[in-house]
Write a protein that holds these residues in place. Structure first.
Motif, short mmCIF file in Angstrom:
data_model
loop_
_atom_site.label_atom_id
_atom_site.label_comp_id
_atom_site.label_asym_id
_atom_site.label_seq_id
_atom_site.Cartn_x
_atom_site.Cartn_y
_atom_site.Cartn_z
N ALA A 18 0.83 -1.21 0.00
CA ALA A 18 0.00 0.00 0.00
C ALA A 18 0.86 1.26 0.00
O ALA A 18 0.57 2.23 -0.70
CB ALA A 18 -0.93 -0.01 1.22
N VAL A 22 0.75 4.08 -3.06
CA VAL A 22 0.41 5.51 -2.92
C VAL A 22 1.61 6.38 -3.29
O VAL A 22 1.44 7.48 -3.82
CB VAL A 22 -0.10 5.85 -1.50
CG1 VAL A 22 -1.40 5.11 -1.21
CG2 VAL A 22 0.94 5.54 -0.43
N THR A 28 -5.50 4.12 -3.48
CA THR A 28 -5.49 2.79 -2.87
C THR A 28 -6.43 2.71 -1.67
O THR A 28 -6.44 3.60 -0.82
CB THR A 28 -4.06 2.42 -2.41
OG1 THR A 28 -3.19 2.46 -3.55
CG2 THR A 28 -4.01 1.05 -1.78
N GLY A 30 -7.12 0.39 1.65
CA GLY A 30 -6.52 -0.61 2.51
C GLY A 30 -7.60 -1.27 3.34
O GLY A 30 -8.26 -0.61 4.15
N MET A 48 -0.11 9.09 4.26
CA MET A 48 -0.62 8.23 3.20
C MET A 48 -1.99 8.71 2.71
O MET A 48 -2.29 8.65 1.52
CB MET A 48 -0.70 6.79 3.69
CG MET A 48 0.66 6.15 3.88
SD MET A 48 0.57 4.43 4.48
CE MET A 48 -0.18 3.61 3.06
N PHE A 53 -4.44 7.28 -0.08
CA PHE A 53 -4.72 6.04 0.63
C PHE A 53 -5.97 6.21 1.49
O PHE A 53 -6.13 7.22 2.18
CB PHE A 53 -3.54 5.68 1.53
CG PHE A 53 -3.77 4.45 2.37
CD1 PHE A 53 -3.77 3.19 1.80
CD2 PHE A 53 -3.98 4.55 3.74
CE1 PHE A 53 -3.97 2.06 2.57
CE2 PHE A 53 -4.19 3.43 4.52
CZ PHE A 53 -4.18 2.17 3.92
#
Length: 400
Positions: A18, A22, A28, A30, A48, A53
């Protein structure tokens, strides 16, 4: 912002993926499969988030991505086999939301045949889609090196159910690394992880056995390794230690093939004996200095499985502490990454001042050389120091 990628499992395999995604500008999601959801620090999570993220506990989000990568952990079960429960649960969750043309990749450590024989049926039953026709299915062995500050992405190995599956997965990983290596198929890619993990354990077992023999012969193994690693071919340096931890579980294939990997089975036996050997050495050192292990104050330094990490998965410190307690020693520990530690359901006293604790202890056992440790100062302060990693200055401590 719609996400391109769902990383399912945010433990030791999923979190690095992850982070890499990113960093490459890939939006992304998670999706945690267990307690590892809290492994991100607030600062890291904020950073992130700012780059695309989104941690999520909503499985509906899994149906809105182009690529889903299953990174669930596969720890060793009570029977010694890999526990695939979290992989199966992740696959069922994803299958119910799987859309046509999605690429599904497994990164978790598994034995050859798992992606096709276990993962594929779960995905097909749950989605009503066919792998290789309606969605792409591939395997890529995770190549994380926790604690390594060199952020250069490692080459990625890809094996797909079909050539088109391989190319779809290769297109995804091509956004993360400059080099993608195509395996012939799923089983070959799965066997890459098996070989890489077993290679590490077998070579560690060799130097661990050398450590025991060299000690008996009065040979400085650390000097032997220093000299041997100057050979530019046919040798790769491995170093002994108090045991082997981490998430990469060696497998000898017993029960999965007509014959197991005997060398791997022997390597496991050697490495699993190392905590016992460390305690034997500790007791012998105490005796040599007129002290008994019973009632001795023993300080353990670094109780994680790898330096500069907070991860205790498989760390030999636990067994070493248990064996010392069984001998009647009074055990304490110091680790900047572990604020509290329990052994045999009892809290182990944590040393606040490292130097004061080392000076007060009858024996200090260096198990993990965290960067924050001043090894020169430690060797001066400690009454008796056993260095299981060979990192203290020559002559400053007893070495494994």
């Amino acid at each position: 912002m719609p996400a391109d990628l769902a990383v399912i499992g945010l433990g030791p395999y999923g979190l690095p993926l992850a982070q890499a995604a990113v960093a490459a500008g890939i939006p992304t999601i998670g999706y945690a499969t267990g307690p590892e959801a809290g492994s991100l620090s607030p600062a890291e999570l904020r950073r992130m988030r700012s780059t695309g993220f989104r941690p999520s506990t909503d499985p509906a989000q899994l149906g809105r991505v182009r690529t889903g990568v299953i990174c669930a952990p596969t720890p060793r079960g009570a029977d010694g086999e890999l526990d695939l429960g979290q992989v199966e649960a992740a696959a069922r969750t994803l299958a119910e939301r799987l859309r046509p043309h999605t690429t599904v990749i497994l990164e978790s450590p598994v034995l050859p045949g798992t992606t096709e024989d276990l993962l594929r049926p779960i995905l097909e039953r749950g989605s009503g889609l066919r792998a290789g026709r309606d969605f792409h299915l591939a395997y890529s062995p995770s190549r994380t090196d926790p604690g390594n500050r060199d952020h250069t992405p490692a080459p990625r190995v890809i094996g797909g159910l079909t050539p088109a599956c391989t190319e779809s997965a290769a297109a995804f990983y091509g956004r993360l690394t400059d080099k993608v290596v195509r395996a012939r198929g799923l089983r070959e890619a799965e066997a890459v992880r098996l070989l890489e993990t077993n290679f590490r354990h077998v070579n560690i077992a060799l130097v661990n056995e050398m450590a025991v023999v060299c000690h008996e012969l009065g040979v400085d193994l650390w000097d032997v390794i220093r000299c041997a690693e100057t050979k530019p071919f046919g040798f790769q340096a491995f170093r002994p230690g108090p045991g082997v931890g981490g998430h990469g579980v060696p497998q000898d294939l017993t029960g999965h093939a007509s014959r197991g990997l005997r060398m791997v089975e022997l390597a496991q036996q050697v490495n699993e004996r190392m905590p016992h050997y460390v305690v034997q050495r500790a007791a012998a050192l105490l005796n040599e200095h007129g002290k008994s292990a019973r009632g001795a104050r023993v300080l353990l330094l670094g109780v994680t499985y790898k330096a500069d990490l907070a991860d205790q998965q498989g760390a030999p410190a636990h067994e070493i502490a248990v064996r010392l307690m069984e001998l009647g020693a009074s055990v304490s520990y110091h680790d900047p990454h572990i604020p509290a530690w329990h052994v045999l359901d009892r809290p182990v006293p944590r040393a606040d001042s490292l130097y004061e604790a080392a000076a007060a202890a009858d024996l200090t056992l260096l198990l993990q050389p965290h960067r924050t440790y001043d090894l020169q100062g430690l060797s001066v302060k400690a009454q008796l120091l056993l260095d299981t990693r060979g990192v203290t200055p020559t002559g400053a401590a007893h070495r494994l």
